[in-house]
Design an enzyme around this catalytic site. Structure first.
Site, PDB file in Angstrom:
ATOM      1  N   GLY A   1      33.360  -8.541 -27.316  1.00  0.00           N
ATOM      2  CA  GLY A   1      34.665  -9.196 -27.229  1.00  0.00           C
ATOM      3  C   GLY A   1      34.522 -10.648 -26.811  1.00  0.00           C
ATOM      4  O   GLY A   1      34.802 -10.998 -25.660  1.00  0.00           O
ATOM      5  N   TYR A   2      34.067 -11.485 -27.687  1.00  0.00           N
ATOM      6  CA  TYR A   2      33.917 -12.911 -27.397  1.00  0.00           C
ATOM      7  C   TYR A   2      35.014 -13.724 -28.075  1.00  0.00           C
ATOM      8  O   TYR A   2      35.817 -14.368 -27.425  1.00  0.00           O
ATOM      9  CB  TYR A   2      32.545 -13.427 -27.877  1.00  0.00           C
ATOM     10  CG  TYR A   2      31.366 -13.060 -26.998  1.00  0.00           C
ATOM     11  CD1 TYR A   2      31.472 -12.109 -25.990  1.00  0.00           C
ATOM     12  CD2 TYR A   2      30.124 -13.667 -27.189  1.00  0.00           C
ATOM     13  CE1 TYR A   2      30.387 -11.774 -25.198  1.00  0.00           C
ATOM     14  CE2 TYR A   2      29.028 -13.342 -26.395  1.00  0.00           C
ATOM     15  CZ  TYR A   2      29.162 -12.395 -25.399  1.00  0.00           C
ATOM     16  OH  TYR A   2      28.083 -12.075 -24.630  1.00  0.00           O
TER      17      TYR A   2
ATOM     18  N   GLU B   1      18.077 -13.380 -30.871  1.00  0.00           N
ATOM     19  CA  GLU B   1      18.426 -13.679 -32.261  1.00  0.00           C
ATOM     20  C   GLU B   1      17.225 -13.556 -33.171  1.00  0.00           C
ATOM     21  O   GLU B   1      17.337 -13.255 -34.334  1.00  0.00           O
ATOM     22  CB  GLU B   1      18.966 -15.101 -32.383  1.00  0.00           C
ATOM     23  CG  GLU B   1      20.450 -15.185 -32.176  1.00  0.00           C
ATOM     24  CD  GLU B   1      20.917 -16.614 -32.185  1.00  0.00           C
ATOM     25  OE1 GLU B   1      20.199 -17.482 -32.706  1.00  0.00           O
ATOM     26  OE2 GLU B   1      22.008 -16.859 -31.646  1.00  0.00           O
TER      27      GLU B   1
ATOM     28  N   SER C   1      34.378  -6.451 -33.907  1.00  0.00           N
ATOM     29  CA  SER C   1      33.889  -5.478 -34.875  1.00  0.00           C
ATOM     30  C   SER C   1      33.648  -4.139 -34.213  1.00  0.00           C
ATOM     31  O   SER C   1      33.107  -4.082 -33.111  1.00  0.00           O
ATOM     32  CB  SER C   1      32.600  -5.978 -35.523  1.00  0.00           C
ATOM     33  OG  SER C   1      32.877  -7.150 -36.235  1.00  0.00           O
TER      34      SER C   1
HETATM   35  C1  LIG Z   1      33.832  -9.880 -40.238  1.00  0.00           C
HETATM   36  C2  LIG Z   1      33.666 -10.579 -38.945  1.00  0.00           C
HETATM   37  C3  LIG Z   1      33.149  -9.912 -37.862  1.00  0.00           C
HETATM   38  C4  LIG Z   1      33.053 -10.540 -36.608  1.00  0.00           C
HETATM   39  N1  LIG Z   1      32.633  -9.812 -35.530  1.00  0.00           N
HETATM   40  C5  LIG Z   1      32.738 -10.364 -34.282  1.00  0.00           C
HETATM   41  C6  LIG Z   1      32.527  -9.575 -33.110  1.00  0.00           C
HETATM   42  O1  LIG Z   1      32.196  -8.399 -33.197  1.00  0.00           O
HETATM   43  N2  LIG Z   1      32.707 -10.151 -31.898  1.00  0.00           N
HETATM   44  C7  LIG Z   1      33.055 -11.454 -31.757  1.00  0.00           C
HETATM   45  O2  LIG Z   1      33.188 -11.917 -30.641  1.00  0.00           O
HETATM   46  N3  LIG Z   1      33.267 -12.242 -32.852  1.00  0.00           N
HETATM   47  C8  LIG Z   1      33.117 -11.721 -34.112  1.00  0.00           C
HETATM   48  N4  LIG Z   1      33.356 -12.500 -35.233  1.00  0.00           N
HETATM   49  C9  LIG Z   1      33.871 -13.863 -35.047  1.00  0.00           C
HETATM   50  C10 LIG Z   1      32.950 -14.943 -35.511  1.00  0.00           C
HETATM   51  O3  LIG Z   1      31.936 -15.143 -34.599  1.00  0.00           O
HETATM   52  C11 LIG Z   1      33.825 -16.198 -35.753  1.00  0.00           C
HETATM   53  O4  LIG Z   1      34.548 -15.955 -36.920  1.00  0.00           O
HETATM   54  C12 LIG Z   1      33.013 -17.453 -35.888  1.00  0.00           C
HETATM   55  O5  LIG Z   1      32.502 -17.826 -34.664  1.00  0.00           O
HETATM   56  C13 LIG Z   1      33.831 -18.613 -36.473  1.00  0.00           C
HETATM   57  O6  LIG Z   1      35.003 -18.820 -35.763  1.00  0.00           O
HETATM   58  P1  LIG Z   1      36.409 -18.928 -36.489  1.00  0.00           P
HETATM   59  O7  LIG Z   1      36.535 -17.761 -37.392  1.00  0.00           O
HETATM   60  O8  LIG Z   1      37.443 -19.101 -35.454  1.00  0.00           O
HETATM   61  O9  LIG Z   1      36.308 -20.211 -37.392  1.00  0.00           O
HETATM   62  P2  LIG Z   1      36.488 -21.728 -36.887  1.00  0.00           P
HETATM   63  O10 LIG Z   1      35.674 -21.942 -35.703  1.00  0.00           O
HETATM   64  O11 LIG Z   1      37.916 -22.050 -36.846  1.00  0.00           O
HETATM   65  O12 LIG Z   1      35.803 -22.484 -38.092  1.00  0.00           O
HETATM   66  C14 LIG Z   1      36.472 -22.916 -39.277  1.00  0.00           C
HETATM   67  C15 LIG Z   1      35.534 -23.822 -40.034  1.00  0.00           C
HETATM   68  O13 LIG Z   1      35.255 -24.982 -39.259  1.00  0.00           O
HETATM   69  C16 LIG Z   1      33.875 -25.170 -39.133  1.00  0.00           C
HETATM   70  N5  LIG Z   1      33.583 -25.838 -37.876  1.00  0.00           N
HETATM   71  C17 LIG Z   1      34.011 -25.512 -36.626  1.00  0.00           C
HETATM   72  N6  LIG Z   1      33.517 -26.362 -35.733  1.00  0.00           N
HETATM   73  C18 LIG Z   1      32.756 -27.258 -36.400  1.00  0.00           C
HETATM   74  C19 LIG Z   1      31.988 -28.398 -36.026  1.00  0.00           C
HETATM   75  N7  LIG Z   1      31.900 -28.780 -34.771  1.00  0.00           N
HETATM   76  N8  LIG Z   1      31.336 -29.081 -36.996  1.00  0.00           N
HETATM   77  C20 LIG Z   1      31.414 -28.698 -38.285  1.00  0.00           C
HETATM   78  N9  LIG Z   1      32.134 -27.635 -38.700  1.00  0.00           N
HETATM   79  C21 LIG Z   1      32.808 -26.935 -37.769  1.00  0.00           C
HETATM   80  C22 LIG Z   1      33.305 -23.777 -39.215  1.00  0.00           C
HETATM   81  O14 LIG Z   1      31.946 -23.801 -39.570  1.00  0.00           O
HETATM   82  C23 LIG Z   1      34.172 -23.188 -40.306  1.00  0.00           C
HETATM   83  O15 LIG Z   1      33.722 -23.600 -41.542  1.00  0.00           O
HETATM   84  C24 LIG Z   1      33.419 -11.887 -36.482  1.00  0.00           C
HETATM   85  C25 LIG Z   1      33.896 -12.580 -37.598  1.00  0.00           C
HETATM   86  C26 LIG Z   1      34.033 -11.953 -38.820  1.00  0.00           C
HETATM   87  C27 LIG Z   1      34.568 -12.715 -39.978  1.00  0.00           C
END
Ligand SMILES: Cc1cc2nc3c(=O)[nH]c(=O)nc-3n(C[C@H](O)[C@H](O)[C@H](O)COP(=O)(O)OP(=O)(O)OC[C@H]3O[C@@H](n4cnc5c(N)ncnc54)[C@H](O)[C@@H]3O)c2cc1C
Lengths: 372, 392
Positions: free
Chosen positions: B127-128, B244, B161
């Protein structure tokens, strides 16, 4: 040279825009499809027929609005932009020229949406080579008996009739000897297996084992169906390119909007240069796709005979650029772009299927090279 | 420098090979080759099978019930697992929270949680992420307030997830407001049966339910479930960087059998008097992908060698994640392409069945989009390499 829309075309574009925004808003797509369930939304077909859109790909002699390639382009791109689940490219544009000698009442039923017709493709092992027909038609009594398998009847899931290319002579990919038959879904000896693709379009597979047809069901002359089939596929390819271009337009704009509204690290993500450059590449891809589609469409309209080389160029280029745009749109949306609820992922699913239907980018690339 | 395995390593490899040959269920194969996970039930079963053999935690030290394997042994294990199309062990308990627990946890926490991670009895979810905190995780706003012997947690987690099958969640929460956003964040272990937790499924573009939104409404968790010190949660994440390597290795080594899967599909498809695999266009694309897979495999070897030598891998884990996710996307796309019109058969509506590797190939191609977003997006990985390693 004039690449602008005519006044009628602008009006058509506006009316699709209105219909899309009001009747099928992108943000509600997921909910609307859920509510519709397994049966899909067949009622939309009647609604767009009422607006007269199904008459567009039919010639005036058939009671249609002229069947011009650029009108079909405007229609298809509006549909692609709003992801309207109406298979106009296949159940109207693709089949219209093949139905030209059908009785007026039948054509009227098609144009008013009462009767749906789909073209049977994917013959046996032919893959994307639509002139490679292995299904056979043998003269028996007053009609013909058909045997073979058609794996992909584009949007045939809800069709009442199928146009079935079959060989009355010749073999392989020979142009000569292909005949086109119109077969009712209820025909004896015909098994219809319906399936759904990831974009929620409904297709089917036909198993023809001794399916019988009266001679009246032959479309055009016996053995001379190859050329019209090739021409029809070309029209379908162009319409699908336009649909993809419409979808790319929508994707570029909604991604741009997202870059301006989503914040991370205390700033809109659109301020990150790597994302700015990607966004620019997406708009360039859209510009390219639009350009080649317009060119192929206008050359087809002007009757340039190039064995479909320019249409293949468009299909290859649009397949490549549209998938690039869709995949990047998801990437730039982050997690939300991968969800079933978000319309962004629906565009990728539709564009994946649009690339495949009527031959994917690598098929058309090879075809382009082979025609040179 | 040499690539040779010692006689002991070879014997170990044979032992693994024999075990996998008997233990791996062939029905998982297509899904695994499409880059998909088996079902949670299947994963739990698989975890139990490994645990019974004493191999439930291949990367953990012996004192916590792990195998204590050397990096070379671990590499051999993952290679053989890939070769046999074994399921990839679910990593959130085993690689993400387990190591934090044995490094920073109390004796009581170690005793309670570690054995049940190995046996597969407990399932941990992570839950991050939150709606406003994805790439920018330090923006998280879920709060835990101390009330006697408990923390009371309020907030919302996103993309959690397998929360719907999990018994526990490790959760990053804000316990105080500090000048630096990374401070004041704590890591708390939550029993999923605690009152006040609501889970909403979030389906992904492959039409599957892998992930969820989790709402926490006055969730009372004993203070003894705090991991390490209050306010130091962010730092514990850093221990993950090393892990990782292991996660990267187990997934990246699968690419070659994924390429093989396309090859077999292409060979089944008749084309122009031969098969699709014989056409120059498909053959060269497959060759390209096999070269990518071989290269990535070798990058894994280098990571393992770093680990064996106890040196910092620098940006290698990030590089591996980038290349693996991009290559997996290409592999699954090509698979779909090879299937031709069969790829349109996602769901059969008339009871006639679907082609052999559909819809898994397409599901794999769609789900693969996720791999360049989760676990640090490709953009974030590139930022990390640029900043931390290249000094840009
Ligand atoms: C199917 C699935 C399973 C997941 N499972 C888990 C889980 O079990 N637990 C958990 O905690 N999380 C989980 N995640 C979350 C995942 O870690 C996040 O989706 C990820 O960190 C991206 O965050 P966001 O979706 O909010 O996108 P955002 O951070 O909003 O990103 C949107 C876009 O902006 C870009 N971006 C953001 N900051 C920058 C920067 N500084 N420079 C350049 N580009 C940037 C990103 O690369 C992306 O292209 C899951 C996600 C998915 C889709």
């Amino acid at each position: 040279m004039n690449l602008d829309l005519t006044e009628d075309q602008s009006m058509l574009a506006d009316s699709i825009e209105r219909f899309g925004t009001e009747r099928w808003p992108a943000a509600d797509r997921w909910r609307l499809l859920r509510e519709a369930g397994a049966k899909g939304v067949p009622e939309l077909w009647g609604e767009i027929a009422e607006l007269g859109w199904l008459m567009i790909p039919f010639a005036e002699e058939q009671g249609g609005l002229g069947g011009s390639f650029d009108d079909a382009m405007v229609l298809a791109s509006g549909i692609g932009k709003h992801l309207l689940p109406v298979p106009v490219s296949t159940n109207a544009v693709l089949v219209a020229p093949l139905l030209k000698d059908c009785p007026a009442e039948f054509l009227e039923d098609v144009m008013t949406g009462k009767v749906r017709v789909a073209l049977a493709l994917g013959d046996g092992d032919s893959r994307f080579d639509h002139l490679n027909v292995a299904t056979t038609a043998e003269r028996t009594g007053a009609g013909y008996t058909l045997n073979g398998v058609k794996n992909f009847v584009a949007d045939g899931g809800d069709a009442d009739h199928f146009i079935v290319p079959a060989r009355t002579s010749g073999s392989g990919a020979e142009l000569e000897g292909i005949s086109l038959f119109l077969l009712s879904r209820e025909s004896d000896g015909l098994t219809v297996e319906t399936y759904r693709s990831i974009d929620n379009h409904r297709h089917c597979r036909l198993r023809l084992s001794g399916a019988e047809t009266g001679s009246a069901r032959l479309l055009g002359e016996e053995g001379k169906g190859g050329l019209p089939l090739g021409m029809a596929v070309k029209g379908g390819v162009l319409a699908q390119c336009a649909e993809a271009v419409g979808a790319m337009d929508a994707l570029c704009n909604l991604t741009l909007e997202y870059l301006k509204t989503r914040s991370q690290f205390g700033q809109p993500i659109g301020t990150f240069q790597s994302l700015q450059h990607r966004m620019v590449d997406m708009f360039i891809a859209y510009e390219e796709a639009y350009s080649i589609t317009v060119r192929a469409t206008l050359e087809a309209k002007e009757g340039v005979m190039d064995r479909g080389r320019m249409a293949s160029a468009a299909k290859a280029k649009v397949g490549q650029t549209s998938l690039f745009v869709a995949r990047q749109a998801i990437q730039l949306h982050g997690g939300i772009g991968t969800s079933d609820e978000s319309v962004v992922s629906h565009y990728l699913r539709r564009l994946t299927m649009l690339d495949m239907a009527l031959g994917n980018a690598s098929h058309h690339l090879q075809r382009f090279a082979a025609i040179a | 420098m040499n690539l040779e395995l010692s006689p002991e390593d070879l014997a170990f490899r044979d032992e693994l090979r024999e075990f996998f040959a008997g233990a791996v269920r062939p029905e998982y194969r297509t899904a695994i080759r499409a880059g998909l996970r088996p079902t949670p039930q299947q994963l739990t079963e698989w975890q139990a099978t490994l645990a019974e053999r004493g191999w439930g935690a291949p990367t953990w030290p012996k004192e916590y019930g792990g195998t204590g394997w050397t990096p070379t042994q671990l590499y051999i294990f993952e290679t053989e697992a890939a070769r046999a199309d074994a399921p990839i062990q679910f990593h959130q308990g085993l690689e993400l929270i387990g190591p934090i627990i044995f490094t920073f946890g109390t004796d009581d926490q170690k005793e309670r949680y570690l054995p049940r991670i190995i046996s597969g009895e407990d399932w941990w979810c992570q839950g991050y992420s939150e709606p406003g905190a994805g790439s920018d995780l330090a923006a998280l706003s879920t709060r835990a307030v101390r009330d006697g012997d408990h923390y009371v947690i309020n907030g919302q987690k996103m993309w959690t997830s397998y929360a719907h099958v999990a018994s526990h969640m490790f959760c990053l929460v804000r316990t105080s407001k500090e000048e630096r956003r990374q401070q004041g964040i704590s890591l708390i272990l939550v029993d999923m049966n605690t009152p006040g937790i609501k889970i909403r499924p979030v389906e992904t573009l492959d039409e599957k339910h892998h992930t969820n939104e989790v709402f926490l409404d006055d969730v009372r968790v004993p203070v003894s479930n705090l991991l390490g010190e209050e306010g130091k949660g962010w730092g514990y994440g850093k221990v993950l960087l090393d892990r990782e390597r292991a996660v990267g290795a187990s997934t990246a080594l699968r690419l070659r059998s994924q390429v093989d899967a396309i090859y077999s599909a292409a060979r089944r498809i008749p084309f122009g008097g031969a098969t699709l695999a014989d056409t120059p266009a498909v053959a060269t694309q497959l060759a390209q992908l096999e070269i990518e897979a071989l290269t990535i495999e070798t990058m894994v070897m280098r990571l393992m060698a770093d680990a064996a030598a106890g040196v910092d891998s620098g940006p290698r884990a990030s590089m591996l994640k980038l290349r693996w996710s991009e290559t997996l996307q290409k592999v699954t796309e090509l698979w779909t392409e090879v299937l031709g019109y069969d790829a349109a058969v996602f769901e059969d509506l008339s009871g006639e069945g679907v082609p052999e590797d559909m819809p898994l190939a397409l599901q794999g191609a769609l789900y693969a989009r996720v791999t360049s977003i989760y676990g640090g997006s490709s953009e974030i990985q590139r930022n990390i390499i640029a900043r931390r390693s290249l000094g840009l």
